[in-house]
Design a protein around this motif. Structure first.
Motif, PDB file in Angstrom:
ATOM      1  N   LEU A 168     -24.546  -7.826 -38.612  1.00 24.47           N
ATOM      2  CA  LEU A 168     -23.211  -7.464 -38.065  1.00 24.47           C
ATOM      3  C   LEU A 168     -23.044  -6.022 -37.672  1.00 24.47           C
ATOM      4  N   LYS A 170     -23.467  -3.407 -34.947  1.00 20.03           N
ATOM      5  CA  LYS A 170     -23.502  -3.469 -33.617  1.00 20.03           C
ATOM      6  C   LYS A 170     -24.844  -2.544 -32.957  1.00 20.03           C
ATOM      7  N   GLY A 175     -24.589  -9.488 -34.377  1.00 19.57           N
ATOM      8  CA  GLY A 175     -24.143 -10.529 -33.771  1.00 19.57           C
ATOM      9  C   GLY A 175     -24.841 -12.211 -33.656  1.00 19.57           C
ATOM     10  N   ILE A 205     -14.882 -12.184 -31.755  1.00 18.89           N
ATOM     11  CA  ILE A 205     -15.480 -10.790 -31.821  1.00 18.89           C
ATOM     12  C   ILE A 205     -14.852 -10.239 -33.423  1.00 18.89           C
ATOM     13  N   VAL A 210     -19.060  -7.263 -33.133  1.00 17.93           N
ATOM     14  CA  VAL A 210     -19.890  -8.169 -32.741  1.00 17.93           C
ATOM     15  C   VAL A 210     -19.414  -9.856 -32.757  1.00 17.93           C
ATOM     16  N   ASP A 211     -20.142 -10.551 -31.778  1.00 18.73           N
ATOM     17  CA  ASP A 211     -19.825 -11.743 -31.932  1.00 18.73           C
ATOM     18  C   ASP A 211     -20.125 -12.533 -33.440  1.00 18.73           C
ATOM     19  N   GLU A 212     -19.066 -13.053 -34.005  1.00 15.37           N
ATOM     20  CA  GLU A 212     -19.526 -13.696 -35.392  1.00 15.37           C
ATOM     21  C   GLU A 212     -19.721 -15.231 -35.125  1.00 15.37           C
ATOM     22  N   ARG A 318     -21.852 -12.679 -22.728  1.00 17.62           N
ATOM     23  CA  ARG A 318     -21.314 -11.610 -23.480  1.00 17.62           C
ATOM     24  C   ARG A 318     -20.430 -10.695 -22.357  1.00 17.62           C
ATOM     25  N   LEU A 323     -18.149  -8.236 -24.501  1.00 19.53           N
ATOM     26  CA  LEU A 323     -19.372  -7.572 -25.554  1.00 19.53           C
ATOM     27  C   LEU A 323     -20.168  -6.549 -24.893  1.00 19.53           C
ATOM     28  N   TYR A 325     -23.524  -3.724 -25.550  1.00 16.98           N
ATOM     29  CA  TYR A 325     -24.078  -2.845 -26.643  1.00 16.98           C
ATOM     30  C   TYR A 325     -24.497  -1.533 -25.899  1.00 16.98           C
TER      31      TYR A 325
END
Length: 326
Positions: A168, A170, A175, A205, A210-212, A318, A323, A325
């Motif tokens: 979780l 980032k 993610g 998100i 992050v994408d859960e 993404r 999203l 990074y």
């Protein structure tokens, strides 16, 4: 399979590397000779557990070990690029854990360096080599379910609320897609042999950015579709179904690859069960070692161009979610 023993090193002695090493030490074709970690004491503990001759606290010293032929990289996702480059530039063959890199641009750079150096490089998508997956592909090649038109694949689990965990966080490449979703995405790429021409997706998100969880529909130019779901905050069924014009294949808990069921049109169900005694990481290691013995710099089962294409697909997802990074 048997042949000349290949000498391995491991970079990053974390959880996934423990699973890999547990399999590797059972192979008569491999010898684990060195391990490296930047965290004081981790390499020594890992070396003691698996009876490894040399433990390094420096990656620089590790890659200068002349006995190492190939390195398994099990570091955190954002460290993959740096670690792979370190090994390739030292002339070491590399088996890099998935996701191969954080994005397609990084993947392209690593592939270019490997090819320029004429050095073996492969993404460690271990599920491709599992006997049940191989059997499913054999059924498809034999036309047992006709033309493939659709597949569904899920992989998800609930890590709970752990904002500082790598899943979780980032900064650590957390993610659902990078850790879990890559499996159904790669599975679709393997079955259809290409990437989608159109993608429809939705992601949740979470608080850590992050994408859960996410869902995606992949559409291909010939009307075929893949429906994929993944999560790190939701437990899913984790099954895969491959639907053809003359039947379908069901793979329960497809990531483990312990069974495959063929439901052909107008015929009795055919069953394949895998009673292996290893986790399953050994099969990808055997493929890498066979490539080295045969002088190949990449695997035909997990080719580098496909690895790059999969990273491109993940970049597209993404981008749809907004999203990014660091």
């Amino acid at each position: 399979m048997s042949g000349r023993k290949i000498k391995w090193g491991i970079m990053g002695p974390g959880n996934i590397s423990h699973k890999f090493a547990s399999d590797l030490v059972q192979s008569e074709n491999a010898e684990l000779v060195a391990v490296a970690s930047r965290t004081e004491g981790k390499a020594d503990a890992f070396a003691s557990e698996f009876n490894i001759a040399r433990a390094y606290n420096s990656y620089d010293e590790f890659v200068q070990d002349n006995e190492i032929e190939i390195v398994y990289i099990g570091t955190l996702h954002p460290q993959h690029k740096e670690c792979v480059l370190h090994c390739l530039n030292a002339g070491k063959a590399v088996l890099c854990e998935k996701p191969f890199t954080m994005n397609a641009e990084e993947a392209e750079e690593l592939i270019q360096v490997a090819r320029e150096n004429n050095t073996f490089l492969m993404e460690a998508m271990w599920t491709r080599y599992l006997p049940a997956v191989i059997q499913a592909r054999k059924w498809i090649a034999e036309g047992k379910i006709g033309e493939i038109n659709m597949l569904t694949a899920n992989f998800g689990f609930n890590v709970g609320w752990a904002p500082e965990s790598r899943l979780l966080d980032k900064k650590l490449g957390g993610g659902a897609m990078l850790d879990a979703g890559i499996y159904p995405i790669s599975f679709a790429s393997m079955i259809f042999g290409k990437q989608p021409t159109n993608i429809k997706s939705s992601a949740h998100i979470g608080q850590t950015g992050v994408d859960e969880r996410f869902s995606a529909i992949f559409e291909y130019e010939d009307g075929k579709t893949a429906i994929l779901n993944s999560s790190v905050r939701l437990t899913l069924s984790n099954d895969a179904y491959i639907y053809g014009s003359d039947g379908y294949i069901h793979m329960p808990n497809f990531l483990a690859g312990e069974a495959a069921y063929l439901h052909g049109s107008g015929s009795e169900m055919e069953e394949f069960k895998d009673d292996r005694k290893v986790n399953g990481y050994l099969f990808e290691a055997e493929e890498a070692m066979n490539c080295l013995r045969e002088g190949r710099i990449e695997s035909s089962i997990m080719p580098l161009d496909e690895t790059y294409d999969i990273m491109n697909t993940m970049d597209t997802l993404r981008k749809q979610w907004g999203l990014e990074y660091e």
